[in-house]
Motif scaffolding. Sequence first.
Motif, PDB file in Angstrom:
ATOM      1  N   ASP A 128       7.510  34.642  32.697  1.00 29.54           N
ATOM      2  CA  ASP A 128       7.531  33.451  31.556  1.00 29.54           C
ATOM      3  C   ASP A 128       8.834  32.131  31.411  1.00 29.54           C
ATOM      4  OD1 ASP A 128       6.308  35.956  29.908  1.00 29.54           O
ATOM      5  OD2 ASP A 128       7.562  37.197  30.448  1.00 29.54           O
ATOM      6  N   TRP A 129       9.372  32.352  32.079  1.00 21.04           N
ATOM      7  CA  TRP A 129      10.605  31.158  32.298  1.00 21.04           C
ATOM      8  C   TRP A 129       9.617  29.833  32.536  1.00 21.04           C
ATOM      9  CZ3 TRP A 129      15.924  33.232  34.761  1.00 21.04           C
ATOM     10  CH2 TRP A 129      16.606  34.249  34.150  1.00 21.04           C
ATOM     11  N   LEU A 130       8.681  30.506  32.956  1.00 27.17           N
ATOM     12  CA  LEU A 130       8.064  29.393  34.355  1.00 27.17           C
ATOM     13  C   LEU A 130       7.143  28.773  33.161  1.00 27.17           C
ATOM     14  CD1 LEU A 130       6.831  30.258  37.236  1.00 27.17           C
ATOM     15  CD2 LEU A 130       8.486  28.725  37.128  1.00 27.17           C
ATOM     16  N   ALA A 131       6.448  29.364  31.891  1.00 23.75           N
ATOM     17  CA  ALA A 131       6.042  28.897  30.513  1.00 23.75           C
ATOM     18  C   ALA A 131       7.476  28.688  30.112  1.00 23.75           C
ATOM     19  CB  ALA A 131       4.825  30.521  30.414  1.00 23.75           C
ATOM     20  N   GLY A 132       7.774  28.572  29.955  1.00 26.04           N
ATOM     21  CA  GLY A 132       9.369  27.560  29.185  1.00 26.04           C
ATOM     22  C   GLY A 132       9.380  28.697  27.750  1.00 26.04           C
ATOM     23  N   ALA A 141      19.591  34.355  23.700  1.00 25.31           N
ATOM     24  CA  ALA A 141      20.003  33.721  22.541  1.00 25.31           C
ATOM     25  C   ALA A 141      19.967  31.920  23.082  1.00 25.31           C
ATOM     26  CB  ALA A 141      21.645  33.496  22.971  1.00 25.31           C
ATOM     27  N   ALA A 142      19.050  31.115  22.531  1.00 22.63           N
ATOM     28  CA  ALA A 142      18.752  30.617  22.219  1.00 22.63           C
ATOM     29  C   ALA A 142      19.840  29.182  22.169  1.00 22.63           C
ATOM     30  CB  ALA A 142      17.823  29.639  20.916  1.00 22.63           C
ATOM     31  N   ASN A 143      19.796  28.172  22.612  1.00 21.79           N
ATOM     32  CA  ASN A 143      21.118  26.751  22.981  1.00 21.79           C
ATOM     33  C   ASN A 143      20.033  25.597  22.886  1.00 21.79           C
ATOM     34  OD1 ASN A 143      20.051  26.433  25.397  1.00 21.79           O
ATOM     35  ND2 ASN A 143      21.273  27.978  25.552  1.00 21.79           N
ATOM     36  N   ALA A 144      20.742  24.537  23.136  1.00 25.98           N
ATOM     37  CA  ALA A 144      20.035  22.942  23.106  1.00 25.98           C
ATOM     38  C   ALA A 144      19.130  22.355  24.256  1.00 25.98           C
ATOM     39  CB  ALA A 144      21.345  22.473  23.014  1.00 25.98           C
ATOM     40  N   ALA A 145      19.653  23.271  25.107  1.00 25.51           N
ATOM     41  CA  ALA A 145      19.085  23.413  26.848  1.00 25.51           C
ATOM     42  C   ALA A 145      18.057  24.148  26.663  1.00 25.51           C
ATOM     43  CB  ALA A 145      19.773  23.300  27.306  1.00 25.51           C
ATOM     44  N   LEU A 150      19.358  37.716  30.597  1.00 23.65           N
ATOM     45  CA  LEU A 150      19.901  38.001  31.247  1.00 23.65           C
ATOM     46  C   LEU A 150      21.398  37.840  32.385  1.00 23.65           C
ATOM     47  CD1 LEU A 150      16.403  39.222  33.089  1.00 23.65           C
ATOM     48  CD2 LEU A 150      18.129  40.837  32.020  1.00 23.65           C
ATOM     49  N   GLY A 151      21.830  36.801  31.288  1.00 18.40           N
ATOM     50  CA  GLY A 151      22.987  36.179  32.349  1.00 18.40           C
ATOM     51  C   GLY A 151      22.512  34.924  32.800  1.00 18.40           C
ATOM     52  N   TRP A 152      21.586  34.474  32.335  1.00 17.41           N
ATOM     53  CA  TRP A 152      21.329  33.529  32.831  1.00 17.41           C
ATOM     54  C   TRP A 152      21.063  31.689  31.637  1.00 17.41           C
ATOM     55  CZ3 TRP A 152      19.505  32.609  38.356  1.00 17.41           C
ATOM     56  CH2 TRP A 152      19.691  33.014  39.184  1.00 17.41           C
ATOM     57  N   GLN A 153      21.337  30.817  32.240  1.00 22.34           N
ATOM     58  CA  GLN A 153      21.080  29.571  31.340  1.00 22.34           C
ATOM     59  C   GLN A 153      20.170  29.132  31.917  1.00 22.34           C
ATOM     60  OE1 GLN A 153      22.235  28.224  28.868  1.00 22.34           O
ATOM     61  NE2 GLN A 153      20.724  26.908  29.168  1.00 22.34           N
ATOM     62  N   VAL A 154      18.995  28.865  30.686  1.00 24.94           N
ATOM     63  CA  VAL A 154      17.453  28.509  31.605  1.00 24.94           C
ATOM     64  C   VAL A 154      17.334  27.458  30.845  1.00 24.94           C
ATOM     65  CG1 VAL A 154      15.267  29.240  31.608  1.00 24.94           C
ATOM     66  CG2 VAL A 154      16.379  30.786  32.134  1.00 24.94           C
ATOM     67  N   ASP A 155      17.445  26.256  31.408  1.00 25.44           N
ATOM     68  CA  ASP A 155      17.374  24.865  30.614  1.00 25.44           C
ATOM     69  C   ASP A 155      15.919  24.663  30.971  1.00 25.44           C
ATOM     70  OD1 ASP A 155      17.420  22.307  30.342  1.00 25.44           O
ATOM     71  OD2 ASP A 155      18.779  21.907  31.344  1.00 25.44           O
ATOM     72  N   ARG A 163       9.594  20.784  34.929  1.00 29.69           N
ATOM     73  CA  ARG A 163      10.823  21.086  35.516  1.00 29.69           C
ATOM     74  C   ARG A 163      11.633  22.355  34.801  1.00 29.69           C
ATOM     75  NH1 ARG A 163      12.363  17.243  39.167  1.00 29.69           N
ATOM     76  NH2 ARG A 163      11.001  15.250  39.710  1.00 29.69           N
ATOM     77  N   LEU A 164      11.983  23.571  35.473  1.00 26.57           N
ATOM     78  CA  LEU A 164      12.772  24.328  35.519  1.00 26.57           C
ATOM     79  C   LEU A 164      13.909  24.506  35.596  1.00 26.57           C
ATOM     80  CD1 LEU A 164      12.172  26.984  33.006  1.00 26.57           C
ATOM     81  CD2 LEU A 164      12.413  28.104  35.485  1.00 26.57           C
ATOM     82  N   ALA A 165      15.115  24.198  34.858  1.00 28.74           N
ATOM     83  CA  ALA A 165      16.071  25.260  36.435  1.00 28.74           C
ATOM     84  C   ALA A 165      17.290  26.551  35.140  1.00 28.74           C
ATOM     85  CB  ALA A 165      17.116  23.622  36.098  1.00 28.74           C
ATOM     86  N   ALA A 166      17.521  27.132  36.311  1.00 36.14           N
ATOM     87  CA  ALA A 166      18.175  28.149  35.873  1.00 36.14           C
ATOM     88  C   ALA A 166      19.534  28.185  36.489  1.00 36.14           C
ATOM     89  CB  ALA A 166      16.329  29.903  35.609  1.00 36.14           C
TER      90      ALA A 166
END
Length: 190
Positions: A128-132, A141-145, A150-155, A163-166
Amino acid sequence: MSGARRAAAPAARTLTALLALPLLWSCATPPAVEPALGAWTAGRLSLRVEATPSRPVQSLTAAFELRGSDRRGELRLVGPLGAQLAQARWQPGTAELATADGRWEFTDLDTLAEQALGERVPLAALPDWLAGRPWPAVAHAANAAGFEQLGWQVDTSRHAEGRLAATRAAPPAVTLRVQLDRPPSVRPPA
């Protein structure tokens, strides 16, 4: 007429055989087929686990191929020279890891990740993260990035570029960076 009857006999046998084939096929046991896991997502990833008092920095850079979902899937990691480093497969109740050193079975993906990478990396959320998008199995929780889950900030701010960064800040800090081979197709607004 006897010549015509002789010519008709082989044709009738051929027709009878063709009509019997579906019946024979229906009696045959089909080979086991792996359930459809969908298309492969491929790219490069880097994972860095910061040092702890008992362990130095750990890092991994590899090409990857991933297909499936949190319930059933497969992940392959390939080294820079094309050799397969590891292959993970999972389905409800079991996760399997294969490397050049052997095969291991685990009860879930979190345990597999911890044993293979030294930290619990949320592999179930990765498709799911790779799908954005956030993994629908747990709150986020949604944020600007992008979002936090799960304790991870997923940009996901550069997801259109593939590109994806967690990052996980809790000690030891962990950073996962992904570059997809093909950026996701951009759909026009509805």
